[in-house]
Scaffold this motif. Structure first.
Motif, PDB file in Angstrom:
ATOM      1  N   GLU A  62       0.842  -1.207   0.000  1.00 36.42           N
ATOM      2  CA  GLU A  62       0.000   0.000   0.000  1.00 36.42           C
ATOM      3  C   GLU A  62       0.871   1.247   0.000  1.00 36.42           C
ATOM      4  OE1 GLU A  62      -2.771   0.253   3.254  1.00 36.42           O
ATOM      5  OE2 GLU A  62      -3.554  -1.739   2.869  1.00 36.42           O
ATOM      6  N   PRO A  63       1.531   1.551  -1.105  1.00 33.35           N
ATOM      7  CA  PRO A  63       2.421   2.724  -1.101  1.00 33.35           C
ATOM      8  C   PRO A  63       1.674   4.025  -0.835  1.00 33.35           C
ATOM      9  CG  PRO A  63       2.231   1.758  -3.310  1.00 33.35           C
ATOM     10  CD  PRO A  63       1.521   0.845  -2.390  1.00 33.35           C
ATOM     11  N   GLU A  64       0.353   4.008  -1.023  1.00 33.12           N
ATOM     12  CA  GLU A  64      -0.430   5.231  -0.793  1.00 33.12           C
ATOM     13  C   GLU A  64      -0.652   5.490   0.711  1.00 33.12           C
ATOM     14  OE1 GLU A  64      -1.468   2.380  -1.938  1.00 33.12           O
ATOM     15  OE2 GLU A  64      -3.402   1.852  -1.078  1.00 33.12           O
ATOM     16  N   THR A  65      -0.394   4.484   1.545  1.00 36.66           N
ATOM     17  CA  THR A  65      -0.540   4.678   2.998  1.00 36.66           C
ATOM     18  C   THR A  65       0.758   5.254   3.555  1.00 36.66           C
ATOM     19  OG1 THR A  65      -1.983   2.746   3.087  1.00 36.66           O
ATOM     20  CG2 THR A  65      -1.053   3.477   5.181  1.00 36.66           C
ATOM     21  N   THR A  66       0.653   6.352   4.309  1.00 33.96           N
ATOM     22  CA  THR A  66       1.856   6.928   4.912  1.00 33.96           C
ATOM     23  C   THR A  66       2.133   6.234   6.232  1.00 33.96           C
ATOM     24  OG1 THR A  66       1.313   9.040   3.929  1.00 33.96           O
ATOM     25  CG2 THR A  66       2.901   9.084   5.731  1.00 33.96           C
ATOM     26  N   ILE A  67       3.322   5.689   6.358  1.00 32.98           N
ATOM     27  CA  ILE A  67       3.696   5.023   7.615  1.00 32.98           C
ATOM     28  C   ILE A  67       4.757   5.871   8.324  1.00 32.98           C
ATOM     29  CG2 ILE A  67       4.637   2.930   8.679  1.00 32.98           C
ATOM     30  CD1 ILE A  67       3.645   1.363   6.220  1.00 32.98           C
ATOM     31  N   ILE A  68       4.427   6.287   9.538  1.00 38.98           N
ATOM     32  CA  ILE A  68       5.407   7.009  10.366  1.00 38.98           C
ATOM     33  C   ILE A  68       5.935   6.003  11.380  1.00 38.98           C
ATOM     34  CG2 ILE A  68       5.727   8.853  12.072  1.00 38.98           C
ATOM     35  CD1 ILE A  68       3.358  10.326  10.829  1.00 38.98           C
ATOM     36  N   THR A  69       7.216   5.734  11.349  1.00 47.29           N
ATOM     37  CA  THR A  69       7.776   4.779  12.315  1.00 47.29           C
ATOM     38  C   THR A  69       8.382   5.542  13.492  1.00 47.29           C
ATOM     39  OG1 THR A  69       8.225   3.240  10.529  1.00 47.29           O
ATOM     40  CG2 THR A  69       9.356   2.824  12.598  1.00 47.29           C
ATOM     41  N   VAL A  70       7.958   5.150  14.683  1.00 45.78           N
ATOM     42  CA  VAL A  70       8.449   5.808  15.905  1.00 45.78           C
ATOM     43  C   VAL A  70       9.355   4.816  16.635  1.00 45.78           C
ATOM     44  CG1 VAL A  70       7.724   6.687  18.177  1.00 45.78           C
ATOM     45  CG2 VAL A  70       6.373   7.247  16.144  1.00 45.78           C
ATOM     46  N   ASN A  71      10.537   5.252  16.998  1.00 43.54           N
ATOM     47  CA  ASN A  71      11.427   4.395  17.774  1.00 43.54           C
ATOM     48  C   ASN A  71      10.989   4.438  19.247  1.00 43.54           C
ATOM     49  OD1 ASN A  71      13.480   3.302  19.317  1.00 43.54           O
ATOM     50  ND2 ASN A  71      15.084   3.946  17.897  1.00 43.54           N
ATOM     51  N   GLY A  72      10.265   3.412  19.644  1.00 44.56           N
ATOM     52  CA  GLY A  72       9.666   3.383  20.985  1.00 44.56           C
ATOM     53  C   GLY A  72      10.675   3.225  22.114  1.00 44.56           C
ATOM     54  N   ASP A  73      11.891   2.813  21.775  1.00 44.65           N
ATOM     55  CA  ASP A  73      12.916   2.693  22.818  1.00 44.65           C
ATOM     56  C   ASP A  73      13.517   4.056  23.138  1.00 44.65           C
ATOM     57  OD1 ASP A  73      12.573  -0.053  22.803  1.00 44.65           O
ATOM     58  OD2 ASP A  73      14.122  -0.360  21.279  1.00 44.65           O
ATOM     59  N   GLU A  74      13.609   4.884  22.107  1.00 41.36           N
ATOM     60  CA  GLU A  74      14.270   6.187  22.294  1.00 41.36           C
ATOM     61  C   GLU A  74      13.286   7.337  22.472  1.00 41.36           C
ATOM     62  OE1 GLU A  74      16.919   6.566  19.000  1.00 41.36           O
ATOM     63  OE2 GLU A  74      18.174   4.908  19.698  1.00 41.36           O
ATOM     64  N   MET A  75      12.130   7.205  21.835  1.00 43.57           N
ATOM     65  CA  MET A  75      11.149   8.298  21.897  1.00 43.57           C
ATOM     66  C   MET A  75      10.186   8.047  23.050  1.00 43.57           C
ATOM     67  SD  MET A  75      11.611  10.379  19.290  1.00 43.57           S
ATOM     68  CE  MET A  75      10.119  11.056  18.668  1.00 43.57           C
ATOM     69  N   ASP A  76      10.372   8.737  24.125  1.00 43.78           N
ATOM     70  CA  ASP A  76       9.462   8.562  25.252  1.00 43.78           C
ATOM     71  C   ASP A  76       8.495   9.748  25.290  1.00 43.78           C
ATOM     72  OD1 ASP A  76       8.163   8.295  27.610  1.00 43.78           O
ATOM     73  OD2 ASP A  76       9.890   7.518  28.686  1.00 43.78           O
ATOM     74  N   PHE A  77       7.396   9.603  24.537  1.00 40.07           N
ATOM     75  CA  PHE A  77       6.451  10.723  24.399  1.00 40.07           C
ATOM     76  C   PHE A  77       5.646  10.967  25.675  1.00 40.07           C
ATOM     77  CE2 PHE A  77       3.501   7.347  23.672  1.00 40.07           C
ATOM     78  CZ  PHE A  77       4.139   6.471  22.807  1.00 40.07           C
ATOM     79  N   VAL A  78       5.771  10.052  26.666  1.00 37.88           N
ATOM     80  CA  VAL A  78       5.075  10.263  27.945  1.00 37.88           C
ATOM     81  C   VAL A  78       5.913  11.173  28.846  1.00 37.88           C
ATOM     82  CG1 VAL A  78       4.217   9.122  30.046  1.00 37.88           C
ATOM     83  CG2 VAL A  78       3.859   8.058  27.817  1.00 37.88           C
ATOM     84  N   GLU A  79       7.194  10.833  28.953  1.00 37.70           N
ATOM     85  CA  GLU A  79       8.070  11.572  29.871  1.00 37.70           C
ATOM     86  C   GLU A  79       8.666  12.839  29.256  1.00 37.70           C
ATOM     87  OE1 GLU A  79       8.452  10.816  33.021  1.00 37.70           O
ATOM     88  OE2 GLU A  79       7.183   9.036  32.836  1.00 37.70           O
ATOM     89  N   HIS A  80       8.820  12.834  27.929  1.00 36.60           N
ATOM     90  CA  HIS A  80       9.505  13.948  27.273  1.00 36.60           C
ATOM     91  C   HIS A  80       8.591  14.659  26.280  1.00 36.60           C
ATOM     92  CE1 HIS A  80      13.378  12.848  28.987  1.00 36.60           C
ATOM     93  NE2 HIS A  80      13.068  11.598  28.720  1.00 36.60           N
ATOM     94  N   PRO A  81       8.069  15.825  26.671  1.00 36.66           N
ATOM     95  CA  PRO A  81       7.146  16.555  25.785  1.00 36.66           C
ATOM     96  C   PRO A  81       7.753  16.818  24.406  1.00 36.66           C
ATOM     97  CG  PRO A  81       7.255  17.604  27.940  1.00 36.66           C
ATOM     98  CD  PRO A  81       8.260  16.495  27.960  1.00 36.66           C
ATOM     99  N   GLU A  82       9.076  17.020  24.358  1.00 38.85           N
ATOM    100  CA  GLU A  82       9.681  17.328  23.049  1.00 38.85           C
ATOM    101  C   GLU A  82       9.597  16.118  22.106  1.00 38.85           C
ATOM    102  OE1 GLU A  82      11.275  17.087  25.906  1.00 38.85           O
ATOM    103  OE2 GLU A  82      13.289  16.234  25.679  1.00 38.85           O
ATOM    104  N   HIS A  83       9.593  14.911  22.670  1.00 39.95           N
ATOM    105  CA  HIS A  83       9.445  13.718  21.823  1.00 39.95           C
ATOM    106  C   HIS A  83       8.029  13.671  21.232  1.00 39.95           C
ATOM    107  CE1 HIS A  83      12.926  11.396  23.992  1.00 39.95           C
ATOM    108  NE2 HIS A  83      13.292  12.524  23.432  1.00 39.95           N
ATOM    109  N   PHE A  84       7.072  14.031  22.065  1.00 36.58           N
ATOM    110  CA  PHE A  84       5.691  14.073  21.563  1.00 36.58           C
ATOM    111  C   PHE A  84       5.558  15.142  20.474  1.00 36.58           C
ATOM    112  CE2 PHE A  84       1.204  15.656  22.126  1.00 36.58           C
ATOM    113  CZ  PHE A  84       0.621  14.605  21.421  1.00 36.58           C
ATOM    114  N   GLU A  85       6.169  16.290  20.721  1.00 40.56           N
ATOM    115  CA  GLU A  85       6.079  17.389  19.737  1.00 40.56           C
ATOM    116  C   GLU A  85       6.681  16.972  18.393  1.00 40.56           C
ATOM    117  OE1 GLU A  85       4.176  19.903  20.156  1.00 40.56           O
ATOM    118  OE2 GLU A  85       3.841  19.323  22.236  1.00 40.56           O
TER     119      GLU A  85
END
Ligand SMILES: Nc1ncnc2c1ncn2[C@@H]1O[C@H](COP(=O)(O)OP(=O)(O)OP(=O)(O)O)[C@@H](O)[C@H]1O
Ligand SMILES: Nc1nc(=O)c2ncn([C@H]3C[C@H](O)[C@@H](CO)O3)c2[nH]1
Length: 206
Positions: free
Chosen positions: A173-196
Motif C-alpha cells: 500500500e504505497p499510498e498509505t503513509t507510515i510514520i515509524t516511531v522508535n519506541g525505545d528512544e522516543m518517550d512521548f510520555v516523559e519527554h514533551p519534546e518527543h511528543f512534539e
C-alpha cells in the motif's frame, strides 16, 4: 486537497498505542476509536493456554473490530470526518498467523479477507517499534493480571512478525503513509519534546 485523515497507531503489545493515540486525539481534537480490552472473555484463558483458545480469541477480536470499523466508516470516513484509532485491522492477521495453524488458520484467513475487503482503511499509520525489554517494562508497569503469563518468546516473535508485516504493508500500500516511531528512544510520555516531534510529523500530513 489532502485526503481526510484516518490515523491508526500500531505496534506490538504494550508499545504505547493507546497512550499515543489518546495524546494525538487530544492534541488535534480528532475523535478516538479505542479498543475495548476489559470485556474480552477469552484473553485470560488464551494466555494460560494459547493453543486451546486461539481460534475463539482471534475470531472475537476480528468480529469486534469489524463492527467498530463498519460503524467508523458510516460515522466518520464516508462523511469525510477525521478519526484516530489505537489499532489497525491488519493486526488481526499478524496475531492470527502466529497463534493459529493448519485448517484453522486457512479458515481464519478466508474470513479475514472476506470481512475486511470493504472496510475503511487508515491512510496514516503510526508504527511504534520497540524492543522486548521496553515492551516487558511497559506491560509490567501497566500491571494487567492476565498479561503476567505472556511468554517472552511469544512477545519476541510478535516483534519480528510486526517488522515483517509492516514491511509488507509499505510495499503493498504505497499510498498509505507510515510514520515509524522508535519506541525505545522516543518517550512521548516523559519527554514533551518527543511528543512534539511526532505531532510535527503528523501535522505535515493534515
Ligand atoms: N513512551 C512511553 N514511555 C513510557 N511509558 C509509556 C510510553 N508509552 C506507553 N507507556 C506506558 O506503558 C503502558 C502500556 O501503554 P499502552 O496501554 O498505551 O500500550 P498499548 O500498545 O496500547 O498496549 P496493548 O498492546 O496492550 O493494547 C502504559 O502503562 C503506559 O502508560
Ligand atoms: N492473540 C491476539 N490477537 C489479537 O488480534 C490481539 N489484539 C490484542 N491482543 C492482546 C494484546 C494485549 O494483551 C491485549 C490488549 O491489546 O490483547 C491480541 N491478541
Amino acid at each position: 486537497m489532502k485526503p481526510c485523515p484516518f490515523i491508526a497507531v500500531e505496534g506490538a503489545i504494550g508499545a504505547g498505542k493507546t497512550t499515543l493515540a489518546t495524546m494525538l486525539s487530544d492534541r488535534f481534537d480528532i475523535p478516538l476509536l479505542k479498543e475495548i480490552v476489559e470485556e474480552n472473555p477469552f484473553l485470560d484463558k488464551f494466555y494460560q493456554n494459547i493453543e486451546e483458545w486461539s481460534f475463539q480469541l482471534e475470531m472475537f477480536f476480528l468480529c469486534n473490530r469489524y463492527k467498530q470499523l463498519e460503524d467508523t466508516g458510516l460515522q466518520y470516513v464516508s462523511r469525510h470526518q477525521p478519526v484516530i484509532s489505537d489499532y489497525h485491522i491488519y493486526k488481526n492477521l499478524i496475531f492470527a498467523q502466529r497463534t493459529l495453524k493448519g485448517v484453522k488458520l486457512d479458515k481464519y484467513r478466508q474470513i479475514y479477507h472476506l470481512l475486511t475487503e470493504d472496510l475503511p482503511k487508515p491512510n496514516i499509520v503510526i508504527y511504534i517499534r520497540a524492543s522486548l525489554e521496553t515492551l516487558q517494562k511497559r506491560i509490567e508497569m501497566r500491571g494487567r493480571d492476565f498479561e503476567t503469563a505472556i511468554d517472552p518468546a511469544y512477545l519476541q516473535q510478535l516483534i519480528e512478525d510486526y517488522e515483517t508485516a509492516f514491511a509488507e504493508l509499505a510495499e503493498r500500500e504505497p499510498e498509505t503513509t507510515i510514520i515509524t516511531v522508535n519506541g525505545d528512544e522516543m518517550d512521548f510520555v516523559e519527554h514533551p519534546e518527543h511528543f512534539e516531534h511526532i505531532v510535527r510529523q503528523v501535522k505535515e500530513l493534515l
